[in-house]
Write a protein that holds these residues in place. Sequence first.
Motif, PDB file in Angstrom:
ATOM      1  N   ARG A   4       2.812   3.857  11.691  1.00 22.96           N
ATOM      2  CA  ARG A   4       3.456   3.247  10.763  1.00 22.96           C
ATOM      3  C   ARG A   4       3.561   1.866  10.708  1.00 22.96           C
ATOM      4  NH1 ARG A   4       8.754   5.959  10.248  1.00 22.96           N
ATOM      5  NH2 ARG A   4       8.806   4.440   8.299  1.00 22.96           N
ATOM      6  N   ALA A   5       3.914   1.379  12.009  1.00 21.68           N
ATOM      7  CA  ALA A   5       4.341  -0.144  11.921  1.00 21.68           C
ATOM      8  C   ALA A   5       3.058  -0.971  11.880  1.00 21.68           C
ATOM      9  CB  ALA A   5       4.987  -0.312  13.557  1.00 21.68           C
ATOM     10  N   ASP A   6       1.961  -0.273  12.648  1.00 21.24           N
ATOM     11  CA  ASP A   6       0.642  -0.963  12.227  1.00 21.24           C
ATOM     12  C   ASP A   6       0.408  -1.288  10.894  1.00 21.24           C
ATOM     13  OD1 ASP A   6       0.803  -1.004  15.247  1.00 21.24           O
ATOM     14  OD2 ASP A   6      -0.841   0.855  15.312  1.00 21.24           O
ATOM     15  N   ARG A   7       0.481  -0.049  10.119  1.00 22.15           N
ATOM     16  CA  ARG A   7       0.124  -0.343   8.818  1.00 22.15           C
ATOM     17  C   ARG A   7       0.839  -0.962   8.055  1.00 22.15           C
ATOM     18  NH1 ARG A   7      -0.872   5.626   9.321  1.00 22.15           N
ATOM     19  NH2 ARG A   7       1.387   5.724   8.798  1.00 22.15           N
ATOM     20  N   PHE A   8       2.143  -0.960   8.437  1.00 18.88           N
ATOM     21  CA  PHE A   8       3.149  -2.002   7.674  1.00 18.88           C
ATOM     22  C   PHE A   8       2.553  -3.672   7.923  1.00 18.88           C
ATOM     23  CE2 PHE A   8       6.745  -4.852   6.659  1.00 18.88           C
ATOM     24  CZ  PHE A   8       7.458  -4.421   5.715  1.00 18.88           C
ATOM     25  N   LEU A  55      11.308  -0.684  14.763  1.00 16.75           N
ATOM     26  CA  LEU A  55       9.855  -0.826  15.395  1.00 16.75           C
ATOM     27  C   LEU A  55       9.332  -1.833  14.999  1.00 16.75           C
ATOM     28  CD1 LEU A  55       8.333   2.909  14.201  1.00 16.75           C
ATOM     29  CD2 LEU A  55       8.752   2.156  16.560  1.00 16.75           C
ATOM     30  N   LEU A  56       9.525  -2.611  14.106  1.00 13.72           N
ATOM     31  CA  LEU A  56       8.913  -4.074  13.601  1.00 13.72           C
ATOM     32  C   LEU A  56       9.773  -5.201  14.276  1.00 13.72           C
ATOM     33  CD1 LEU A  56       8.192  -3.520   9.991  1.00 13.72           C
ATOM     34  CD2 LEU A  56       6.467  -3.683  11.840  1.00 13.72           C
ATOM     35  N   ALA A  57      10.869  -5.064  15.000  1.00 11.68           N
ATOM     36  CA  ALA A  57      11.624  -6.105  15.579  1.00 11.68           C
ATOM     37  C   ALA A  57      10.673  -6.716  16.497  1.00 11.68           C
ATOM     38  CB  ALA A  57      12.946  -5.359  16.246  1.00 11.68           C
ATOM     39  N   ASN A  58      10.093  -6.345  17.527  1.00  9.70           N
ATOM     40  CA  ASN A  58       9.228  -7.063  18.296  1.00  9.70           C
ATOM     41  C   ASN A  58       7.833  -7.343  17.701  1.00  9.70           C
ATOM     42  OD1 ASN A  58      11.264  -6.719  20.328  1.00  9.70           O
ATOM     43  ND2 ASN A  58      10.368  -4.261  20.732  1.00  9.70           N
ATOM     44  N   ARG A  59       7.639  -7.443  16.538  1.00  9.97           N
ATOM     45  CA  ARG A  59       6.525  -7.683  15.924  1.00  9.97           C
ATOM     46  C   ARG A  59       6.654  -8.960  14.890  1.00  9.97           C
ATOM     47  NH1 ARG A  59       2.774  -2.292  15.185  1.00  9.97           N
ATOM     48  NH2 ARG A  59       1.021  -4.153  15.167  1.00  9.97           N
ATOM     49  N   LYS A  60       7.578  -9.626  14.985  1.00 13.88           N
ATOM     50  CA  LYS A  60       8.203 -10.635  13.969  1.00 13.88           C
ATOM     51  C   LYS A  60       7.009 -11.723  13.790  1.00 13.88           C
ATOM     52  CE  LYS A  60      13.222 -10.167  14.145  1.00 13.88           C
ATOM     53  NZ  LYS A  60      14.353 -10.665  14.558  1.00 13.88           N
ATOM     54  N   GLN A  61       6.182 -12.231  15.076  1.00 10.23           N
ATOM     55  CA  GLN A  61       5.492 -13.071  14.925  1.00 10.23           C
ATOM     56  C   GLN A  61       4.118 -12.837  13.813  1.00 10.23           C
ATOM     57  OE1 GLN A  61       4.491 -14.541  18.678  1.00 10.23           O
ATOM     58  NE2 GLN A  61       3.034 -16.441  17.924  1.00 10.23           N
ATOM     59  N   GLN A  62       3.905 -11.395  14.144  1.00  9.83           N
ATOM     60  CA  GLN A  62       2.819 -11.120  13.375  1.00  9.83           C
ATOM     61  C   GLN A  62       3.232 -10.846  11.849  1.00  9.83           C
ATOM     62  OE1 GLN A  62       2.436  -7.301  16.079  1.00  9.83           O
ATOM     63  NE2 GLN A  62       0.623  -7.559  15.213  1.00  9.83           N
ATOM     64  N   LEU A  63       4.484 -11.021  11.598  1.00  5.37           N
ATOM     65  CA  LEU A  63       4.963 -10.851  10.392  1.00  5.37           C
ATOM     66  C   LEU A  63       5.065 -12.276   9.726  1.00  5.37           C
ATOM     67  CD1 LEU A  63       7.316  -7.798  10.477  1.00  5.37           C
ATOM     68  CD2 LEU A  63       4.854  -7.667   9.309  1.00  5.37           C
ATOM     69  N   GLY A  64       4.707 -13.270  10.637  1.00  5.36           N
ATOM     70  CA  GLY A  64       5.029 -14.586  10.216  1.00  5.36           C
ATOM     71  C   GLY A  64       6.344 -15.257  10.373  1.00  5.36           C
ATOM     72  N   ILE A  65       7.060 -14.451  11.239  1.00  2.00           N
ATOM     73  CA  ILE A  65       8.653 -14.860  11.352  1.00  2.00           C
ATOM     74  C   ILE A  65       8.706 -15.748  12.902  1.00  2.00           C
ATOM     75  CG2 ILE A  65      10.990 -14.291  11.695  1.00  2.00           C
ATOM     76  CD1 ILE A  65      10.268 -11.650  10.090  1.00  2.00           C
ATOM     77  N   THR A  66       8.685 -16.931  12.688  1.00  2.00           N
ATOM     78  CA  THR A  66       8.790 -17.624  13.951  1.00  2.00           C
ATOM     79  C   THR A  66      10.106 -18.267  14.264  1.00  2.00           C
ATOM     80  OG1 THR A  66       7.933 -19.635  12.918  1.00  2.00           O
ATOM     81  CG2 THR A  66       6.273 -18.253  13.927  1.00  2.00           C
ATOM     82  N   LEU A  88      12.554  -1.815   4.164  1.00  2.00           N
ATOM     83  CA  LEU A  88      13.015  -1.822   5.734  1.00  2.00           C
ATOM     84  C   LEU A  88      14.567  -1.530   5.498  1.00  2.00           C
ATOM     85  CD1 LEU A  88      11.413  -4.821   7.116  1.00  2.00           C
ATOM     86  CD2 LEU A  88      10.612  -2.325   7.372  1.00  2.00           C
ATOM     87  N   GLU A  89      15.250  -1.922   4.461  1.00  2.00           N
ATOM     88  CA  GLU A  89      16.706  -1.619   4.612  1.00  2.00           C
ATOM     89  C   GLU A  89      16.962  -0.107   4.489  1.00  2.00           C
ATOM     90  OE1 GLU A  89      18.901  -3.689   5.142  1.00  2.00           O
ATOM     91  OE2 GLU A  89      20.991  -2.759   4.485  1.00  2.00           O
ATOM     92  N   ARG A  90      16.056   0.711   4.012  1.00  2.00           N
ATOM     93  CA  ARG A  90      16.197   2.087   4.063  1.00  2.00           C
ATOM     94  C   ARG A  90      15.389   2.631   5.089  1.00  2.00           C
ATOM     95  NH1 ARG A  90      15.066   0.225  -1.079  1.00  2.00           N
ATOM     96  NH2 ARG A  90      12.877   0.900  -0.939  1.00  2.00           N
ATOM     97  N   ASP A  91      15.209   2.182   5.888  1.00  2.00           N
ATOM     98  CA  ASP A  91      14.219   2.839   6.927  1.00  2.00           C
ATOM     99  C   ASP A  91      14.282   2.132   8.393  1.00  2.00           C
ATOM    100  OD1 ASP A  91      10.771   3.545   7.138  1.00  2.00           O
ATOM    101  OD2 ASP A  91      12.184   4.226   8.548  1.00  2.00           O
ATOM    102  N   PRO A  92      15.636   2.139   8.942  1.00  2.00           N
ATOM    103  CA  PRO A  92      15.994   1.875  10.091  1.00  2.00           C
ATOM    104  C   PRO A  92      15.156   1.978  11.328  1.00  2.00           C
ATOM    105  CG  PRO A  92      17.260   3.662   9.512  1.00  2.00           C
ATOM    106  CD  PRO A  92      16.627   3.282   8.593  1.00  2.00           C
ATOM    107  N   GLN A  93      14.242   3.051  11.268  1.00  2.00           N
ATOM    108  CA  GLN A  93      13.340   3.284  12.294  1.00  2.00           C
ATOM    109  C   GLN A  93      12.399   2.190  12.341  1.00  2.00           C
ATOM    110  OE1 GLN A  93      10.685   6.745  11.853  1.00  2.00           O
ATOM    111  NE2 GLN A  93      10.914   7.236  14.124  1.00  2.00           N
ATOM    112  N   LEU A  94      11.656   2.174  11.071  1.00  2.00           N
ATOM    113  CA  LEU A  94      10.640   1.295  11.003  1.00  2.00           C
ATOM    114  C   LEU A  94      11.023  -0.336  11.236  1.00  2.00           C
ATOM    115  CD1 LEU A  94       7.813   0.689  10.420  1.00  2.00           C
ATOM    116  CD2 LEU A  94       8.086   0.430   7.851  1.00  2.00           C
ATOM    117  N   GLU A  95      12.371  -0.458  10.779  1.00  2.00           N
ATOM    118  CA  GLU A  95      12.969  -1.763  10.978  1.00  2.00           C
ATOM    119  C   GLU A  95      12.912  -2.174  12.706  1.00  2.00           C
ATOM    120  OE1 GLU A  95      16.705  -4.462   9.543  1.00  2.00           O
ATOM    121  OE2 GLU A  95      16.725  -2.375  10.077  1.00  2.00           O
TER     122      GLU A  95
END
Length: 1002
Positions: free
Chosen positions: A914-918, A964-975, A955-962
């Motif tokens: 799910r995180a990969d797809r996001f 999972l994505l916490a360590n992938r911020k760079q891939q999401l463009g969050i630097t 993401l506000e309604r999906d704490p699990q996915l949030e």
Amino acid sequence: MAIYHLHVKVIGRTAGSSAVASAAYRSASRLRDERLDRSHDFSAKRGVVHSEVLLPEHAPEAWRDRERLWNDVEAFELRKDAQLAREVEFALPREMSEAQGIALACDFVQAEFVDQGMVADLNVHWDVGEDGSPKPHAHVMLTLRAVDETGFGPKVRDWNRTEMVERWRERWAGLANERLAELDIDARIDHRSLEAQGIALEPQSQIGAPAQRIEGEGIDDAANVADRAELHREIARNNGERIIADPNLALDAITQQQSTFTRRDMAKFAHRHSDGLDQFNDVMGAMRGSPDLVELGKDGRGEHRFTTRAMIEAEQRLYRAAELMAGRKRHEVNDTHRDAAWSRAETRGLVLSGEQADALAHVTDGRDLSLVVGYAGTGKSAMLGVAREAWQAAGYEVRGVALSGIAAENLEGGSGIASRTIASLEHGWQQGRDRLTRRDVLVIDEAGMVGTRQLERVLSHAAEAGAKVVLVGDPQQLQSIEAGAAFRSLHDHHGGAEIGAVRRQRVDWQRDATRDLATGRTGAAIHAYDGHGMMHVAATRDQARGNLIERWDRERQASPDKSRIILTHTNDEVRALNESARERMRTAGDLGDEVRVAVERGARTFASGDRVMFLQNERGLGVKNGTLGTIERVSVQSISVRTDDGRSVAFDLKNYDRIDHGYAATIHKAQGMTVDRTHVLATPGMDAHGSYVALSRHRDGTDLHYGRDDFANQDRFVRTLSRDRAKDMATDYEQRDPAQNYAERRGISFRERVAEIVKKIVPEKVRGMFEGLRLPAEAAPADSSMPQPARAATQRNAYAPERKVAEDPEVALRQARTQALVRHARAVDAILSGGHPDGKGSPEQMRELNDARKAFEEVRPYGWRDAEAAYVKNPELVHETAGGRVASAVRALQLETEIRTGRNADPANNPSRRADRFVERWQKLDQTSQRQYRDGDMSGYKATRAQMGDMAKSLERDPQLESLLANRKQQLGITFETGRRLGAELAFTHGIDLGRGRGIGI
């Protein structure tokens, strides 16, 4: 206080500037200008504490020589109107040491300029103002062209984009605040107006001379003054333009320190942030026309009062979190643990009063939210110490926080609860550390000083985590620096334990006087002190100050073992009193050899025997902002201090220079302090809250001094010190019980107007109704061992009891889900139709909503959550579904389920997948939006950005996915860490407007 200042300008020949001369001035050096065939010598300039040239990869190493670098720039630029360099000037937090400030500046310059390919000439200035306060700032001269091993290439146009300046402003504020939090420094850059567009409003107080004409050997004073004035006007004009473009910048800034405001407040702000009458009128018009401005009505003085929708929403989030916690009971302590803790306290000689015992029972009764109001000196910390032992015996982890470092230290010293500042705790949460759990009890001391937004963030986090929070404070003491009176308001809503028996003062009439101060009877307390010879009037303030020092000195020599402090309202008076007290010490021979040293507030003379106060938290030294002590040894390089708690603290002044004389302190520094005797100099800035704090710090007695040039007579003196300046809440004006209505007490009667305004905000109201609410633990889905169709077949719809469930399990399941959907929609619709301004219904309606949610959860796990998420986006669905037309709602639920799970019809639901797809979908949409923007396809661009906004909101309604994505911020463009929840951080980083009140935790 740390200030926000970042100014960008271009150094060019059009203004008659020279890059070499500019570099010489900023580095306080002598540089030869080959183009002009002359030297620029500013080596006599003082205050430059760090100077270096930082090079990007592949830049010629020879350019580390400043003279070579800028002469090469001058030689390369041939045009007579050439732009030579860009200068970025920014203020460093004065709360940092020189070493910390230099490190912060270097990190910022390296990340934002050098790593982007610019050559940066960095100079850090540590100037001292006329008032003795430091004005640290940095000047960065930047090259405008691309560079490689051979030298300069073409100019990089992207570096000129407005978006780059906005990014630098945002990144500087974020990095500075992050570093302040890491250092546990009680200060923040006030950059919260960046919430809207990443643009801050610059203050008009400037640091140092702009030095625009520096080609000559000197700088003309008149020209310098003119330059300052023009720069002042330029910043005001720029601020005005930003406000006209986005008036929420102004509204957000005004409501940082007050929840409601008047037209006069708006006019003062507009005057400060505009240039000329025309722009002033435009700024005022923009603010008045903002859709986020909420007019409340006229107050008792006939002035119109206003607030903002954002302020109302923040307060509603606070109330919802508090209500959720107050309704849960997960942290009960049994009688055995409580009685054992009580018995251990009695063996130590601590006997709890009846009120303290009631407060102990209240905070340990199991509810997730407890409030304790205690007058000054009533033994709140002692009670909390007993509660700590009981909580720990029951298996809970107890943590303590307070707004300031010294308050946290006092809480820990009085109760044994390990404590820190709220800012430090929140910073840990942002880094993924120290998050609360269901096994935590968080005690917030001096809660009356915590602003609405900060307390809302803490309570929302605690509610989400299932932790317990205990708020302890006194609404009548010093008010919060930030907007709101959250603690007072929560106590009005939920009640709590109250401790009124004062223990600090040793004499009965003084304890009575403290109770008078706590209950607003300031005049009675002042008359009591006057009747016992403790109030002293002089012809002038200067004479009153002299009389105070004379009395302080006599008392000091008569009782050298007693503790004492001098208190007053302003820093200027504190300095004057410190100097006078120190002169008495020196005359009496109680000081050792004097040493003149440079500290953060300017040059000071210290000697062994001097009283000093630490002005900044420093974990390594174990001191807080407000810690007091006595100097043991002092030299030009270092100082050793014996703190009042008996520790010896030694430090090098190069590493820590946040100290000053500690004979006197401001009243704000004294909240939470206890000494044997106080000496108070009253000035016109005081009010009932400051009077209460100042006149309740002592055990044995206080002496109150004032001058008749400040107060013509005692009546005027009493009126001034009795002024009630309690802060308000926006929602104070919509309460319905006149007996408890804070607005009524201020002469305001327009609750219906607020209700009407809030009712009109239908989408926001729908969001507000659902935000922060979670299904109670006891309402978890039914035993999964029962097949879902079988469970569904047992359900009956409350609105259609005569309707039988079909025999086919699959058909039965669909019918049960439809019935649950309709019942839930009707419950929601009933609440929304009720017109309640806080988005909540009657107790019966709320019970029906919770029952409907439980029934929905039984037949479709997460169903009610997905439905409410759909209603937030399309409020019209609520009434439609409640009427039995469910087709649109079913499609919307399916979409919300796909967003929540990331499935999009993919049967695999592995969390990592799910995180990969996001990430994959986000990156694809981001690339698509960029291509559409370049191609000028604005309709497609907006549609793509809307999809990205929906993903961020999901993401506000999906704490699990949030998570999972916490360590992938760079891939999401969050630097860059902003401290927001991931969804809001994602949207903010990519410039996506989520709108207001959409449940994204910011």
